[in-house]
Design a protein around this motif. Structure first.
Motif, mmCIF file in Angstrom:
data_model
loop_
_atom_site.group_PDB
_atom_site.id
_atom_site.type_symbol
_atom_site.label_atom_id
_atom_site.label_comp_id
_atom_site.label_asym_id
_atom_site.label_seq_id
_atom_site.Cartn_x
_atom_site.Cartn_y
_atom_site.Cartn_z
ATOM 1 N N LYS A 39 0.715 -0.834 -0.076
ATOM 2 C CA LYS A 39 0.085 -0.098 0.135
ATOM 3 C C LYS A 39 0.759 1.278 0.052
ATOM 4 O O LYS A 39 1.812 1.333 0.875
ATOM 5 C CB LYS A 39 -1.052 0.038 1.190
ATOM 6 C CG LYS A 39 -1.765 1.190 1.105
ATOM 7 C CD LYS A 39 -2.875 1.313 0.088
ATOM 8 C CE LYS A 39 -3.792 2.421 0.061
ATOM 9 N NZ LYS A 39 -4.613 2.430 -1.256
ATOM 10 N N TYR A 41 0.809 5.359 -0.620
ATOM 11 C CA TYR A 41 0.022 6.786 -0.622
ATOM 12 C C TYR A 41 0.789 8.005 -1.462
ATOM 13 O O TYR A 41 2.117 8.078 -1.181
ATOM 14 C CB TYR A 41 -0.177 7.318 0.536
ATOM 15 C CG TYR A 41 -1.209 6.453 1.383
ATOM 16 C CD1 TYR A 41 -2.618 6.322 1.330
ATOM 17 C CD2 TYR A 41 -0.626 5.504 2.338
ATOM 18 C CE1 TYR A 41 -3.517 5.423 1.943
ATOM 19 C CE2 TYR A 41 -1.749 4.661 3.138
ATOM 20 C CZ TYR A 41 -2.742 4.566 2.986
ATOM 21 O OH TYR A 41 -3.792 3.601 3.476
ATOM 22 N N THR A 78 -3.697 0.411 8.520
ATOM 23 C CA THR A 78 -3.858 0.198 6.862
ATOM 24 C C THR A 78 -4.162 -1.343 6.591
ATOM 25 O O THR A 78 -4.967 -1.713 5.699
ATOM 26 C CB THR A 78 -2.804 0.627 6.252
ATOM 27 O OG1 THR A 78 -2.477 1.948 6.770
ATOM 28 C CG2 THR A 78 -2.496 0.390 4.885
ATOM 29 N N ASN A 81 -7.664 -1.974 7.315
ATOM 30 C CA ASN A 81 -8.566 -1.379 6.517
ATOM 31 C C ASN A 81 -8.706 -2.206 5.013
ATOM 32 O O ASN A 81 -9.459 -2.185 4.443
ATOM 33 C CB ASN A 81 -8.219 0.087 6.060
ATOM 34 C CG ASN A 81 -8.561 1.206 7.420
ATOM 35 O OD1 ASN A 81 -9.382 0.628 8.168
ATOM 36 N ND2 ASN A 81 -7.839 2.036 7.343
ATOM 37 N N LEU A 82 -7.575 -2.660 4.690
ATOM 38 C CA LEU A 82 -7.474 -3.715 3.432
ATOM 39 C C LEU A 82 -8.250 -4.897 3.650
ATOM 40 O O LEU A 82 -8.910 -5.509 2.755
ATOM 41 C CB LEU A 82 -5.873 -3.632 2.896
ATOM 42 C CG LEU A 82 -5.195 -2.515 2.609
ATOM 43 C CD1 LEU A 82 -3.593 -2.899 2.317
ATOM 44 C CD2 LEU A 82 -5.491 -1.853 1.311
ATOM 45 N N LEU A 86 -12.128 -1.674 3.581
ATOM 46 C CA LEU A 86 -12.396 -0.164 3.435
ATOM 47 C C LEU A 86 -11.439 0.481 2.519
ATOM 48 O O LEU A 86 -12.036 1.613 2.319
ATOM 49 C CB LEU A 86 -12.126 0.200 5.024
ATOM 50 C CG LEU A 86 -13.272 -0.250 5.968
ATOM 51 C CD1 LEU A 86 -12.840 0.078 7.265
ATOM 52 C CD2 LEU A 86 -14.554 0.185 5.609
ATOM 53 N N ASP A 87 -10.362 -0.151 1.869
ATOM 54 C CA ASP A 87 -9.516 0.430 1.273
ATOM 55 C C ASP A 87 -9.013 -0.535 0.167
ATOM 56 O O ASP A 87 -9.191 -1.559 0.350
ATOM 57 C CB ASP A 87 -8.227 1.125 2.019
ATOM 58 C CG ASP A 87 -7.520 2.146 1.402
ATOM 59 O OD1 ASP A 87 -7.817 2.477 -0.036
ATOM 60 O OD2 ASP A 87 -6.689 2.678 1.875
ATOM 61 N N GLU A 88 -8.388 -0.023 -0.769
ATOM 62 C CA GLU A 88 -7.840 -1.368 -1.641
ATOM 63 C C GLU A 88 -6.313 -1.152 -1.692
ATOM 64 O O GLU A 88 -5.629 0.009 -1.731
ATOM 65 C CB GLU A 88 -8.367 -0.835 -3.264
ATOM 66 C CG GLU A 88 -9.834 -1.056 -3.318
ATOM 67 C CD GLU A 88 -10.362 -1.139 -4.656
ATOM 68 O OE1 GLU A 88 -9.725 -1.457 -5.646
ATOM 69 O OE2 GLU A 88 -11.353 -0.388 -4.868
ATOM 70 N N THR A 90 -2.325 -1.140 -3.241
ATOM 71 C CA THR A 90 -1.675 -0.747 -4.590
ATOM 72 C C THR A 90 -1.420 -2.061 -5.115
ATOM 73 O O THR A 90 -1.594 -2.067 -6.448
ATOM 74 C CB THR A 90 -0.413 -0.182 -4.101
ATOM 75 O OG1 THR A 90 -0.695 0.953 -3.209
ATOM 76 C CG2 THR A 90 0.426 0.476 -5.333
ATOM 77 N N GLU A 106 -17.906 -1.243 -5.050
ATOM 78 C CA GLU A 106 -18.234 -0.754 -3.832
ATOM 79 C C GLU A 106 -19.542 -1.490 -3.366
ATOM 80 O O GLU A 106 -19.448 -1.977 -2.050
ATOM 81 C CB GLU A 106 -18.216 0.561 -3.547
ATOM 82 C CG GLU A 106 -18.628 1.008 -2.173
ATOM 83 C CD GLU A 106 -17.620 0.521 -1.130
ATOM 84 O OE1 GLU A 106 -18.006 0.284 0.229
ATOM 85 O OE2 GLU A 106 -16.528 0.473 -1.292
ATOM 86 N N ARG A 109 -18.566 -5.020 -2.234
ATOM 87 C CA ARG A 109 -17.519 -4.954 -1.013
ATOM 88 C C ARG A 109 -18.384 -4.795 0.236
ATOM 89 O O ARG A 109 -17.959 -5.125 1.185
ATOM 90 C CB ARG A 109 -16.643 -3.861 -1.381
ATOM 91 C CG ARG A 109 -15.517 -4.240 -2.396
ATOM 92 C CD ARG A 109 -14.707 -2.856 -2.835
ATOM 93 N NE ARG A 109 -13.594 -2.711 -2.081
ATOM 94 C CZ ARG A 109 -12.490 -3.208 -1.785
ATOM 95 N NH1 ARG A 109 -12.185 -4.142 -2.675
ATOM 96 N NH2 ARG A 109 -11.796 -2.728 -0.810
#
Length: 124
Positions: A39, A41, A78, A81-82, A86-88, A90, A106, A109
């Motif tokens: 991941k 940013y 993080t 969340n993956l 809640l997040d994807e 990289t 979404e 998900r």
């Protein structure tokens, strides 16, 4: 089960025990898997992205208790969340009950979060 009590699904229909207890092949696979997760940013223009997870892999079996510990800023939230959709990532892959969630929109998900994942948020 108490005699005379019916088991009911979330949508209100009666369910049998085969719908409550997963078949043996489901129990043989991890409930959640993180496979080579990365991941990153974005940073300001001209700077390389900030990598907070670098090739993290993890498998959690059904019914297993697990603690993810480390210093502030090491990527614990993080990672959760993956795995919690809640997040994807990289790059890398998240699987729930053996099914890859890569490429799910979404709405799909959200359904998986509602049916397979529970969250206890830390508020300070």
């Amino acid at each position: 089960m108490v005699a005379g009590t019916a088991l009911v699904s979330r949508d209100g229909r009666a369910v049998g025990t085969s719908e409550i207890h997963p078949p043996p092949h489901i129990l043989a696979m991890p409930a959640a898997e993180a496979i080579h997760l990365v991941k990153e940013y974005p940073e300001a223009a001209g700077r390389p992205p900030r990598r907070v997870l670098d090739d993290v892999s993890l498998a959690v079996e059904a019914g297993e208790s697990l603690a993810i510990v480390g210093p502030s800023g090491c990527g614990k939230s993080t990672l959760l969340n993956l795995i919690g959709l809640l997040d994807e990532p990289t790059s890398g892959e998240v699987r729930l009950a053996g099914r890859s969630v890569a490429g799910l929109g979404e709405p799909a998900r959200a359904v998986l979060r509602a049916e397979l994942i529970g969250f206890v948020f830390q508020l300070h």
